[in-house]
Motif scaffolding. Structure first.
Motif, PDB file in Angstrom:
ATOM      1  N   ARG A 132       0.837  -1.207   0.000  1.00 11.70           N
ATOM      2  CA  ARG A 132       0.000   0.000   0.000  1.00 11.70           C
ATOM      3  C   ARG A 132       0.864   1.247   0.000  1.00 11.70           C
ATOM      4  O   ARG A 132       0.379   2.360  -0.148  1.00 11.70           O
ATOM      5  CB  ARG A 132      -0.975  -0.015   1.174  1.00 11.70           C
ATOM      6  N   PHE A 133       2.198   1.086   0.158  1.00  9.51           N
ATOM      7  CA  PHE A 133       3.084   2.241   0.022  1.00  9.51           C
ATOM      8  C   PHE A 133       3.406   2.443  -1.453  1.00  9.51           C
ATOM      9  O   PHE A 133       4.001   1.585  -2.093  1.00  9.51           O
ATOM     10  CB  PHE A 133       4.365   2.035   0.838  1.00  9.51           C
ATOM     11  N   LYS A 134       2.994   3.594  -1.960  1.00 13.53           N
ATOM     12  CA  LYS A 134       3.095   3.880  -3.388  1.00 13.53           C
ATOM     13  C   LYS A 134       4.499   3.664  -3.941  1.00 13.53           C
ATOM     14  O   LYS A 134       4.680   3.044  -4.989  1.00 13.53           O
ATOM     15  CB  LYS A 134       2.645   5.336  -3.655  1.00 13.53           C
ATOM     16  N   THR A 135       5.506   4.206  -3.228  1.00 14.49           N
ATOM     17  CA  THR A 135       6.880   4.111  -3.753  1.00 14.49           C
ATOM     18  C   THR A 135       7.320   2.658  -3.857  1.00 14.49           C
ATOM     19  O   THR A 135       7.935   2.266  -4.846  1.00 14.49           O
ATOM     20  CB  THR A 135       7.876   4.868  -2.849  1.00 14.49           C
ATOM     21  N   VAL A 136       7.012   1.872  -2.820  1.00 14.19           N
ATOM     22  CA  VAL A 136       7.397   0.455  -2.834  1.00 14.19           C
ATOM     23  C   VAL A 136       6.748  -0.248  -4.016  1.00 14.19           C
ATOM     24  O   VAL A 136       7.406  -0.956  -4.783  1.00 14.19           O
ATOM     25  CB  VAL A 136       6.996  -0.228  -1.506  1.00 14.19           C
ATOM     26  N   SER A 137       5.452  -0.035  -4.193  1.00 15.64           N
ATOM     27  CA  SER A 137       4.752  -0.759  -5.254  1.00 15.64           C
ATOM     28  C   SER A 137       5.245  -0.297  -6.636  1.00 15.64           C
ATOM     29  O   SER A 137       5.366  -1.100  -7.556  1.00 15.64           O
ATOM     30  CB  SER A 137       3.242  -0.614  -5.093  1.00 15.64           C
ATOM     31  N   LEU A 138       5.562   0.985  -6.767  1.00 19.93           N
ATOM     32  CA  LEU A 138       6.100   1.485  -8.039  1.00 19.93           C
ATOM     33  C   LEU A 138       7.463   0.871  -8.341  1.00 19.93           C
ATOM     34  O   LEU A 138       7.752   0.481  -9.466  1.00 19.93           O
ATOM     35  CB  LEU A 138       6.219   3.012  -8.000  1.00 19.93           C
ATOM     36  N   LEU A 139       8.270   0.769  -7.302  1.00 13.67           N
ATOM     37  CA  LEU A 139       9.609   0.191  -7.436  1.00 13.67           C
ATOM     38  C   LEU A 139       9.524  -1.238  -7.953  1.00 13.67           C
ATOM     39  O   LEU A 139      10.222  -1.642  -8.894  1.00 13.67           O
ATOM     40  CB  LEU A 139      10.293   0.207  -6.062  1.00 13.67           C
ATOM     41  N   PHE A 140       8.614  -2.026  -7.356  1.00 15.98           N
ATOM     42  CA  PHE A 140       8.480  -3.420  -7.767  1.00 15.98           C
ATOM     43  C   PHE A 140       7.826  -3.531  -9.140  1.00 15.98           C
ATOM     44  O   PHE A 140       8.128  -4.433  -9.908  1.00 15.98           O
ATOM     45  CB  PHE A 140       7.708  -4.219  -6.710  1.00 15.98           C
ATOM     46  N   LYS A 141       6.945  -2.591  -9.428  1.00 12.46           N
ATOM     47  CA  LYS A 141       6.324  -2.581 -10.746  1.00 12.46           C
ATOM     48  C   LYS A 141       7.405  -2.365 -11.812  1.00 12.46           C
ATOM     49  O   LYS A 141       7.416  -3.035 -12.853  1.00 12.46           O
ATOM     50  CB  LYS A 141       5.289  -1.448 -10.798  1.00 12.46           C
ATOM     51  N   PHE A 142       8.326  -1.450 -11.519  1.00 12.50           N
ATOM     52  CA  PHE A 142       9.441  -1.170 -12.432  1.00 12.50           C
ATOM     53  C   PHE A 142      10.325  -2.410 -12.584  1.00 12.50           C
ATOM     54  O   PHE A 142      10.697  -2.792 -13.695  1.00 12.50           O
ATOM     55  CB  PHE A 142      10.248   0.023 -11.902  1.00 12.50           C
ATOM     56  N   TYR A 143      10.647  -3.019 -11.466  1.00 10.36           N
ATOM     57  CA  TYR A 143      11.473  -4.239 -11.488  1.00 10.36           C
ATOM     58  C   TYR A 143      10.848  -5.289 -12.402  1.00 10.36           C
ATOM     59  O   TYR A 143      11.505  -5.866 -13.267  1.00 10.36           O
ATOM     60  CB  TYR A 143      11.605  -4.780 -10.063  1.00 10.36           C
ATOM     61  N   ILE A 144       9.550  -5.515 -12.200  1.00 12.25           N
ATOM     62  CA  ILE A 144       8.863  -6.540 -12.994  1.00 12.25           C
ATOM     63  C   ILE A 144       8.868  -6.172 -14.473  1.00 12.25           C
ATOM     64  O   ILE A 144       9.129  -7.015 -15.346  1.00 12.25           O
ATOM     65  CB  ILE A 144       7.410  -6.721 -12.475  1.00 12.25           C
ATOM     66  N   SER A 145       8.640  -4.896 -14.768  1.00 12.93           N
ATOM     67  CA  SER A 145       8.552  -4.512 -16.186  1.00 12.93           C
ATOM     68  C   SER A 145       9.914  -4.642 -16.865  1.00 12.93           C
ATOM     69  O   SER A 145       9.992  -5.035 -18.027  1.00 12.93           O
ATOM     70  CB  SER A 145       7.964  -3.105 -16.334  1.00 12.93           C
TER      71      SER A 145
END
Ligand code: ATP
Ligand code: MG
Lengths: 223, 254
Positions: free
Chosen positions: A50-63
């Protein structure tokens, strides 16, 4: 009859010449599954944070992991430390290769887990909550078993792809099965070793499909 | 003795004020029916009392355990974690769509929380679960999985699962609404039997005859406020408020 026997002896001798490569391929396969399946779950949690930065970071990693060739990732992980820190590359390429595979497959598995977790209805969490079950208990005993059942077909797909992807290790590893088949083919001027290698992948994947099918059947006791 | 007291409860979703100053109490052994049109806030009220939703302000007490208390500045504060955990053992909730755990057998559904939350020994939990299954008429189904049961049977399992935690008070949110009409009877029968054993219950329902016959106290809600509450013979048979009259005549026509 003799001819059939001859074919089998030939296949056997091919396989024994490729044995070191086969062992490495199996090792890459097993280690990748062993580490990327749990790592993928952690990445999925990061992605759903639910922490935006964390989820964005992992989204970037996955992409990045899904959007670039695995072969490039293998090369970067092997040579990266040298170019960044002037640390000479490891003698044995096997470990960097496995690390690259694990990081790559964890990204794919993470998205599969995420889809599975998000498909569980809110009512399951609420029922567990009202009964007083803790959050970890709810996830492990109530949610995860249902997720596993739902994602099994998608995981089977990835595992089958992994079997074939192990051939990418030849970029750094001479003793890789497909590479050895290639070498023998060139030396003996025949395509047969490549067919044997193909047969190996095919039989391996038949086994994967069979095992996963059995697990799916086992989980079919409920809808 | 009051098992539950709710005072001046408020809850909004964004700027949609769903509960506006709700106050009522539930006596030990009584059956309270909550009725009202769709969207009036009945489910939200139940969800606030069972901690599935966070109330904005007001007061909620479970006996001596204070779940939500006013701070005096118009805001309210929830109790500490340990108290909330204790309060959670006071109540059970039966959902409209059962929410059984599909990967577990009926018996496993019943003993999961008693064993892991209350720390009851497994064989004792099983013995009590079997007692409850007999009570809801499903002794022969303990090894079945929820998908193998009819809706009515699933809901009876859900009631047994809630009872397995030995709650002091049991909430129902429209327990028969997801069922075919011919299956509602078996659920209502179980609830009637519980009422006869003096189980304290709060039931959101659209079954007026059932509310009339089983409850000791009826609460009519509309637009997030309690319009009228009291004895069912008053509220249902002889409603004073125009909105209650309109709602009841609509529902009896349908
Ligand atoms: N999670 C939520 N987020 C935003 N609004 C919500 C949420 N839950 C409920 N509401 C709104 O709150 C109001 C009351 O809903 P609630 O479900 O409590 O009504 P109800 O009386 O139970 O209705 P029904 O008889 O249809 O079940 C509705 O306007 C609904 O849209
Ligand atoms: Mg509702």
């Amino acid at each position: 009859m003799e001819q059939v026997l001859g074919v089998f002896t030939y296949i056997g001798s091919m396989l024994s010449q490729m044995s070191e490569g086969i062992v490495n391929s199996l090792l890459i396969f097993a280690m990748t599954l062993l580490f990327s399946l749990p790592l993928g779950l952690l990445v999925a949690f990061g992605r759903m944070s639910r922490f935006k930065t964390v989820s964005l970071l992992f989204k970037f990693y996955i992409s990045v992991m899904r959007g670039t060739p695995l072969m490039l990732q293998i090369i970067l992980i092997y040579f990266g430390p040298y170019y960044l820190f002037r640390i000479s590359p490891a003698q044995d390429a096997l470990i960097p290769i496995i690390i690259a595979f694990v990081l790559n497959y964890a990204a794919y598995f993470a998205e599969i887990y995420r889809g599975g977790i998000e498909s569980i209805v809110k009512g399951q969490y609420e029922a567990a909550n009202v009964l007083g079950l803790s959050k970890p208990h709810t996830f492990i005993r109530i949610i995860l078993p249902q997720v596993i059942k739902r994602i099994l077909p998608a995981v089977t797909n990835e595992v089958i792809t992994l079997v074939k992807d192990t051939s990418l290790a030849q970029i750094l590893l001479h003793e890789e099965m497909f590479n050895l088949a290639n070498v023998i083919a060139a030396r003996e001027c025949t395509i047969a070793p490549l067919l044997v290698a193909g047969l190996f992948y095919y039989l391996f994947n038949l086994l994967v499909a069979f095992v996963m099918g059995r697990i799916e059947k086992k989980l079919n006791y409920y809808q | 003795m009051n098992l539950l007291e709710v005072r001046h409860l408020q809850k909004a979703f964004g700027d949609n004020a769903v509960l506006r100053d709700i106050s009522f109490e539930v006596h030990q052994g009584s059956v309270v029916a909550i009725i009202g049109p769709s969207g009036s806030g009945k489910s939200t009220l139940l969800r606030c009392m069972t901690m599935l939703e966070t109330a904005d302000s007001g007061e909620i007490d479970y006996g001596k355990l204070r779940m939500l208390r006013p701070l005096g500045n118009g805001r309210s504060a929830y109790a500490d974690k340990a108290t909330l955990k204790e309060i959670k053992k006071q109540f059970g909730l039966v959902f409209q769509n059962f929410n059984l755990f599909p990967h577990m057998s009926v018996l496993s559904n019943l003993i999961e929380a008693p064993v892991h939350v209350l720390g009851i020994k497994k064989d004792e939990a099983i013995a009590y679960a079997r007692e409850l299954l007999e009570k809801v008429g499903l002794s022969d189904k303990e090894a079945a999985y929820p998908c193998e049961l009819s809706g009515g049977q699933q809901q009876r399992v859900a009631i047994a699962r809630a009872l397995a935690m030995k709650p002091n008070i049991l909430f129902f949110d429209e327990p028969t609404s997801a069922l075919d009409p011919e299956l509602t009877g078996e659920i209502l029968k179980v609830i009637r039997a519980l009422a006869e054993e003096n189980m304290t219950m709060v039931i959101v329902t659209h079954e007026m005859k059932f509310a009339h016959d089983v409850s000791d106290h009826v609460i009519f809600m509309d637009g997030g406020v309690i319009i009228e509450q009291g004895d069912p013979r008053e509220v249902i048979d002889n409603p004073q408020n125009k909105r209650t009259q309109a709602f009841l005549s609509r529902i009896t026509e349908a």
